[in-house]
Each structure stands twice: as C-alpha cells, then as structure tokens.
Write an enzyme that holds these catalytic residues in place. Structure first.
Site, PDB file in Angstrom:
ATOM      1  N   LYS A 121       0.274  -6.727   5.773  1.00 17.48           N
ATOM      2  CA  LYS A 121      -0.019  -6.094   4.492  1.00 17.48           C
ATOM      3  C   LYS A 121      -1.300  -5.270   4.596  1.00 17.48           C
ATOM      4  O   LYS A 121      -1.332  -4.095   4.205  1.00 17.48           O
ATOM      5  CB  LYS A 121      -0.171  -7.154   3.399  1.00 17.48           C
ATOM      6  N   ASP A 139       2.844  -6.265  -1.166  1.00 16.60           N
ATOM      7  CA  ASP A 139       2.066  -7.178  -2.006  1.00 16.60           C
ATOM      8  C   ASP A 139       3.000  -7.828  -3.023  1.00 16.60           C
ATOM      9  O   ASP A 139       4.216  -7.619  -3.011  1.00 16.60           O
ATOM     10  CB  ASP A 139       0.909  -6.444  -2.689  1.00 16.60           C
TER      11      ASP A 139
END
Length: 218
Positions: A121, A139
């Site tokens: 991420k 996310d």
C-alpha cells in the site's frame, strides 16, 4: 455490464464529482510522504496531518529523523497509534534511505518493499504520487467501495483487490481513481451507512443494481 465497462463508467462519474484527485496526506517532500503513509496505518489521514507538522518541525531532514531519540520520536507519533513500532520503522527507514540510496526515494516496488515498515500500500502510493507510475493503493476505502460497486469479487485481501483492479483499470487512471475513492468513501460511500441516494455512481453500482433486479454482476 462487464467489470471493465463498469470501471470506465465509475471513473467518468468520479472524475466529474471530484475533479481534483489528490493525496489526502500533507507533504512537501517525498521522504515526508513515506513517513506520513507509515503513520497512516490503522489511523485516519486527518490525524496524521495533525501530527506531522510537529514531527517535521522537530526533525526537518531525513538525517534528523535517523538520528532522533527513539523515545522522543515515539512520544510525537503515539497519537497515530502503534507509536513504538511506527517510530522504530520510521527511524530505520530514514537510516536505510541515507545509507543505501544516498537519500533518494526508490522508484521500484522491489526496492520500496525492502525498506523497514513499507508494504505494498505504501509503496504503491509512492510510485503513483511521486513517480506517476501506474499504482493501486488498496486502503480501506478502495477495498470497500470496489467490492460494493462490483469491480472486485468482494474480497478484503489487499493483494487480491490490487490484482483484480489492475486487470480492469487503465494504467493512467489507476492512481487518481484510488484517490477519488478515498474522497467518495468519506463523503458518500461510508462504511456503515452509505448514502446511495446521493451517489454519483448509483446507476452503475452493482450493489444498487442487484438490489433492484436481483441480477448478478459480471
């Protein structure tokens, strides 16, 4: 409607609704984004943005962070949660960047993942925002909304969501698309009570289509 067709329609609607697709973390240098995204793990971006001004005032350079007293650094970042581990990762990451990369932020997934505390991420955010490479930042908003709208199979696994979205999003749209999902998730497609009647994507959202027709999205 195929997933690719749905993705194109959703992208068009989100572009119109949120013309400015920007990162919600405040930063003015790449290394500061690297720190901010580590702090954002299990913490709202708004809280991170409240903490980083004090952090960067006390430690204005990568070297200052690398040389910081771990207890003092922990005290500053503690409001973001997981203070001890985040402080340890941040200091180690800055040291690693200085020692291994002469202060340069790496521009490949492999190199970024080798840094302390940096996962996919975080790496994708750096690749997309700093280097403008195709990137999918999975996310909580991206995972939730992609599943609801029928762009993924509903999995909560970040790696699986990333893989599925990369197949249906055009490379030049992927990074901005994820930023717009954050904005949309905060404003409309909330976790508990999504405002479907206010959603710009309601007519192409699989959740709404299946609710009214009982059909299955492809």
């Amino acid at each position: 409607m195929t997933k690719k067709q749905r993705a194109l329609a959703i992208i068009d609607r989100l572009k119109a609704e949120y013309p400015q697709a920007v990162c919600s973390l405040d930063y003015d240098e790449p290394w500061k984004l690297l720190i901010a995204v580590r702090l954002s793990a299990q913490c709202k971006d708004s809280r991170v943005n409240m903490i980083t001004p004090e952090l960067f005032k006390k430690y204005p350079t990568m070297q200052a962070v690398a040389n910081s007293d771990i207890d003092e650094l922990t005290d500053i970042v503690r409001p973001c949660g997981l203070g001890a581990s985040k402080a340890r990762d941040i200091r180690a990451c800055m040291s690693d960047l200085i020692e291994r990369y002469a202060g340069r932020i790496p521009n490949t997934m492999e190199e970024l993942l080798s840094l302390p505390g940096i996962g996919r991420k975080s790496a994708n955010l750096i690749l997309g925002d700093i280097y403008h490479k195709p990137a999918v930042v999975t996310d909580t908003h991206c995972i939730r909304i992609s599943g609801r709208m029928g762009l993924t199979d509903g999995t909560k696994n970040p790696a699986s969501v990333e893989k599925q979205l990369l197949k249906i999003l055009s490379p030049e749209e992927s990074n901005d698309f994820c930023h717009r999902l954050v904005l949309h998730g905060r404003e409309v497609c909330a976790s508990r009570k999504p405002k479907c009647d206010e959603c710009c994507c309601a007519d192409v959202c699989a959740k709404n289509i299946n609710k009214t027709t009982g059909g299955k999205h492809k």
